[in-house]
Design a protein around this motif. Structure first.
Motif, PDB file in Angstrom:
ATOM      1  N   PHE A   1      -0.575  11.902   5.519  1.00 13.83           N
ATOM      2  CA  PHE A   1      -0.872  10.494   5.219  1.00 13.83           C
ATOM      3  C   PHE A   1      -2.086  10.053   6.026  1.00 13.83           C
ATOM      4  N   PRO A   2      -3.026   9.334   5.402  1.00 15.15           N
ATOM      5  CA  PRO A   2      -4.190   8.834   6.158  1.00 15.15           C
ATOM      6  C   PRO A   2      -3.759   7.727   7.121  1.00 15.15           C
TER       7      PRO A   2
ATOM      8  N   ASP B   1       0.841  -1.198   0.000  1.00 13.73           N
ATOM      9  CA  ASP B   1       0.000   0.000   0.000  1.00 13.73           C
ATOM     10  C   ASP B   1       0.874   1.244   0.000  1.00 13.73           C
ATOM     11  N   ALA B   2       0.564   2.155  -0.901  1.00 15.29           N
ATOM     12  CA  ALA B   2       1.256   3.449  -0.953  1.00 15.29           C
ATOM     13  C   ALA B   2       0.211   4.551  -0.897  1.00 15.29           C
TER      14      ALA B   2
ATOM     15  N   LYS C   1      -6.743  15.636  -2.313  1.00 15.89           N
ATOM     16  CA  LYS C   1      -7.203  14.247  -2.353  1.00 15.89           C
ATOM     17  C   LYS C   1      -6.042  13.332  -1.966  1.00 15.89           C
ATOM     18  N   ILE C   2      -6.208  12.607  -0.873  1.00 16.05           N
ATOM     19  CA  ILE C   2      -5.162  11.711  -0.366  1.00 16.05           C
ATOM     20  C   ILE C   2      -5.787  10.338  -0.104  1.00 16.05           C
ATOM     21  N   TYR C   3      -5.287   9.323  -0.798  1.00 17.45           N
ATOM     22  CA  TYR C   3      -5.824   7.968  -0.643  1.00 17.45           C
ATOM     23  C   TYR C   3      -4.693   6.958  -0.729  1.00 17.45           C
TER      24      TYR C   3
ATOM     25  N   CYS D   1      -0.604   9.998  14.969  1.00 18.20           N
ATOM     26  CA  CYS D   1      -0.220   9.852  13.563  1.00 18.20           C
ATOM     27  C   CYS D   1      -0.573  11.105  12.761  1.00 18.20           C
ATOM     28  N   LYS D   2      -1.731  11.678  13.016  1.00 13.16           N
ATOM     29  CA  LYS D   2      -2.136  12.867  12.273  1.00 13.16           C
ATOM     30  C   LYS D   2      -1.291  14.081  12.662  1.00 13.16           C
TER      31      LYS D   2
END
Length: 872
Positions: free
Chosen positions: A725-726, A185-186, A193-195, A718-719
């Motif tokens: 990054f999600p 996963d990257a 838009k971040i996925y 993390c946030k």
């Protein structure tokens, strides 16, 4: 029969000759007339002359000497004319309507059996179709390696990164080749838009070899640019609105790598083994992963395409020793040979046994193909038993028909017509059942199957199933009923000889034998699935979460770790280069004092952080975990017990190991734990301090009583540390369970199919009980008149059914053991097949049989003896 009685019979050889060569349409009537004439000749002319006359007359009746002149209405063709076939079905329909209970039970049994078979056939067809859409599928292959060391050989599917290019250079028959990195996963971003998306890497040949549909761009240019990225339709719509709008647009990967959209491909369906949301160029991948340039490091898969006129056997011979010139020598104790497997076999044959590709999902295809045949056979036997159970009621009908001139072929046609008509009703209901059950079946199996009503092959399959089932189920009742002697029937109640009884009981033995095999299989599969899900892996997978180390988490790891340790519910934090339970990479560059330079061993490397063993809850066999209290740990190693056995140190703590150009000491030995699935044996593991590039996964041990609030606290950290990054995470126990998804599906399906098989078997047993009760009506009446109790009569009738069931248990148990033992060989760690499993299956079948026949036995025992005797 004594010798004198034998001598009064007609010559056996003449009777056999007559039966063998006479016209079969008139054989029964002819033989009856011959026996009457023989009795007359014996009375009037004596025994010797009677035998001569019988033999002479028999030879005169042999074809072609006898002229069987028949009128057209009695010709064999007339019996199977359109009008007669129509008449057979008309009479069959009337008989079905007349016997509603019999017909309903028969239709239900056959419908269930055929519905199960149809579902399994759809599943097998879907399994066999995976990867079948590639235009050049017969030319596509993948590489796997056979490693020889220390007198052993093992097979591995991961290969050196440079191998693909070398194949094209060294083997003229190979047109194209590509490495293919394992999915990861990257995080991708375009504006706000971040996925996360599943990412792989492959070379420029990839889209030219495989038939993935390109919507924008070309197969030749899709992965040619080192900074290029090919994305799926779904990913293009998510980030850019459409495939057309995505072409040539920039996209950022992991907040640090700027890539360009060079192609858009159609979303990959479930019928593909290779699954990804996007593909990086292999050249771009190498820029970030120097290890993939080394021949000594193995991780990616390698695929290649041969010329259409190339001989695969000759190609395999050429590539076999290709690695000899790259730090390997054929004559050394350690050597690696290359082998190849057709790509279209990749999905079904993905398991390596004895260094060869053998087994995998193909075993489930074979298993359920057998289950489909078993269930259909059980349903057909059920039909036979129910049909013969009603034979006493149909016997007089047969007798009357024969007396008025019906040939045996007519009767066979009538009963076969009834069987095919019942099968037609059953298959119609079966199709409806499949249509209703298919959504649930898809949900259970993870498929997207549908009824292929528009495909001619489906209707041909249905027609074949109709005829096969109809002929199989109706053949025995048809020939059995048509062979009834009309004189015996019209004189009194039909009685059956021991041969007929043995055949019916043999069918019950076979039917319940199949049921016992399925019950034992159900128990075995359930216990093995439970075993792999509950086995002590050597580490505690409960309350252990992991998520990717990416973005600022890597460069600010110490800040991130300290912040996590302040979260209420977090008990320990570490990191590793792979996720727990998924480390399949390898290296051979390990040496130690006393090791042979030419006898290299493949180790599984793991770069880890401080408190690795503590966070995973690994047990130490010797020494200690990595700790900040020891500055020298940056040059130290942890090994597992399997690695220690390979190395051979008696006192390993403090001993030196050399890995490439780096030398370090062993500070601890970890007790063996399973970092791969239980399909594979534990491999030698070497763990090192990953202080430079903390990529891979963060692993966090949490307090199970505070899961919700702890996860919320981790997400906040993390946030804060990594805002671009999600936050995505996974529980180790859930990820571990997903490794055995196929086994879980098989376990559930085996439960359902075993239940259906037993249910259909009980219908057949009910038919046999009905038949027995009808045959012994007078006996039951006499016993009741003489004072027999209801319980004694029930016991008398029931005990006869336990004999075939007991025989089924004895016969089926070793077969079930053999089948399940073969299935368990696919697991390196497995349960033992215990004796109590067969006892449980046998007791279950016996109890089910008793419950099934008790209703009919009690009903017969309660019948008024006056009515019983009057019925005779």
């Amino acid at each position: 029969m004594n010798k004198n009685q034998q001598n009064t019979n007609p010559p056996p050889w003449a009777t056999k000759l007559l039966r063998w060569w006479a016209d079969p349409n008139t054989l029964e009537e002819t033989e009856g007339d011959m026996l009457e004439m023989y009795a007359y000749w014996q009375k009037t002319a004596g025994l010797t002359k009677a035998k001569w006359l019988y033999a002479f007359t028999a030879m005169k009746l042999l074809r072609p000497f006898a002229q069987h002149k028949r009128s057209q209405e009695y010709s064999g063709n007339h019996f199977f004319s359109h009008d007669m076939i129509q008449n057979y079905f008309k009479i069959a329909f009337r008989n079905l309507v007349k016997s509603k209970t019999f017909s309903a039970v028969n239709v239900l049994g056959l419908a269930l059996g055929m519905a199960c078979s149809l579902l399994i056939m759809l599943w097998i067809k879907d399994e066999l179709s995976v990867d079948g859409f590639h235009a050049n599928k017969t030319q596509l292959y993948r590489i796997y390696m056979r490693e020889y060391f220390s007198g052993k050989v093992q097979g591995v599917i991961w290969t050196p990164g440079p191998l693909a290019e070398e194949l094209k250079k060294s083997v003229p028959e190979i047109e194209m080749a590509t490495p293919y990195e394992w999915p990861s996963d990257a995080t991708f971003s375009v504006g706000d838009k971040i996925y996360k998306r599943q990412t792989n890497a492959a070379s420029a040949d990839f889209f030219k070899m495989f038939s993935f549909k390109i919507l924008q761009g070309t197969p030749e240019s899709a992965l040619k640019d080192p900074n290029g990225l090919a994305i799926s339709r779904d990913m293009a719509i998510t980030f850019f609105g459409s495939p057309e709008a995505a072409m040539g647009k920039p996209i950022t990967m992991d907040n640090q790598k700027n890539l360009m959209i060079t192609a858009v491909f159609e979303n990959i369906g479930l019928n593909s083994t290779l699954k990804f949301d996007c593909l990086r160029s292999w050249e771009g991948f190498l820029q970030d992963n120097d290890w993939a340039k080394e021949w000594g490091s193995t991780d990616p898969l390698t695929f290649f395409k041969i010329r259409a006129d190339a001989d695969p056997a000759k190609v395999e011979a050429k590539i076999k020793h290709l690695l000899d010139k790259f730090n390997r020598d054929e004559g050394k104790p350690f050597r690696t040979q290359l082998a190849m497997q057709p790509f279209h076999e990749y999905y079904l044959n993905s398991t390596i046994k004895d260094a060869h590709m053998d087994g995998g999902r193909i075993e489930y295809v074979r298993l359920f193909a057998l289950v489909a045949v078993f269930i259909l056979l059980i349903a057909c036997i059920n039909f036979m038993n129910l049909a013969t159970a009603r034979s006493a009621k149909r016997a007089k009908e047969v007798g009357v028909r024969k007396v008025i001139g019906a040939m045996r072929s007519m009767l066979v046609g009538q009963f076969m017509g009834e069987a095919i008509l019942i099968t037609l009703f059953s298959i119609s209901i079966a199709v409806l059942l499949v249509a209703v059950l298919l959504p649930s079946f898809n949900n259970l199996t993870g498929k997207q199957m549908s009824l292929p009503l528009s495909e001619p092959s489906f209707w041909l399959t249905l027609s074949g199933l109709l005829l096969t089932t109809g002929l199989l189920a109706g053949s025995y009742p048809a020939f059995f009923l048509s062979s009834i002697n009309p004189i015996r029937v019209l004189k009194g109640t039909l009685k059956f000889d021991s041969k007929s009884t043995w055949l019916r009981q043999g069918l019950v033995v076979f039917q319940f034998g199949l049921s016992i095999i399925m019950i034992v299989g159900m128990i075995t599969i359930y216990r093995q699935v439970e075993f792999v899900q509950t086995k002590n892996l050597g580490y505690d997978r409960e309350n252990l979460i992991y998520f990717p180390m990416e973005g600022d988490l890597i460069k600010n790891y110490d800040v991130f770790r300290n912040a996590l340790m302040q979260v209420n519910g977090v008990t320990s934090v570490s990191h590793m280069t792979a996720s727990p339970g998924s480390n399949g990479s390898g290296t051979e560059g390990i040496s130690w004092p006393g090791s042979e330079a030419n006898n290299q061993v493949r180790f599984t490397p793991a770069g880890v952080g401080y408190d690795f063993a503590k966070t995973m809850k690994l047990e130490m066999a010797a020494g200690r975990d990595f700790s900040k209290d020891f500055a020298t740990d940056s040059m130290a190693f942890l090994i597992n017990e399997t690695a220690l056995k390979v190395i051979g140190f008696k006192d390993p703590i403090g001993k030196k190991l050399k890995w490439g150009n780096q030398t370090g000491v062993i500070i601890g030995v970890i007790k063996d734990f399973h970092f791969l699935s239980l399909h594979e044996k534990i491999r030698p593991l070497i763990a090192y301090m990953n202080t430079k590039n903390k990529t891979g996964s963060a692993i966090i041990r949490i307090d199970g009583s505070k899961t919700k609030e702890t996860l919320a606290g981790i997400e906040r950290v993390c946030k804060t540390v990594n805002p671009k990054f999600p936050f995505t995470y996974a529980f180790t126990d859930q990820s571990y369970a997903q490794q055995y998804q196929s086994e879980q599906i098989v376990s559930k399906l085996s439960d359902y199919f075993a239940f259906i098989a037993i249910f259909i078997s009980c219908l057949g047993l009910f038919g046999l009980a009905t038949f027995t009760a009808e045959q012994r009506t007078k006996e039951i009446g006499v016993r009741k008149v003489l004072g027999a109790s209801i319980s004694s009569i029930v016991g008398l009738l029931s005990k006869d059914f336990l004999k075939p069931v007991a025989a089924a248990i004895v016969i089926a148990s070793p077969v079930a053991w053999w089948l399940m033992n073969a299935w368990l060989q696919g697991f390196a760690y497995r349960i033992d097949i215990a004796w109590w499993m067969f006892v449980l299956a046998g007791v279950a079948v016996v109890l089910i049989a008793i419950l099934t026949v008790s209703f009919q036995s009690i009903k017969a025992a309660l019948l008024n003896p006056v009515k019983s005797l009057r019925s005779e």
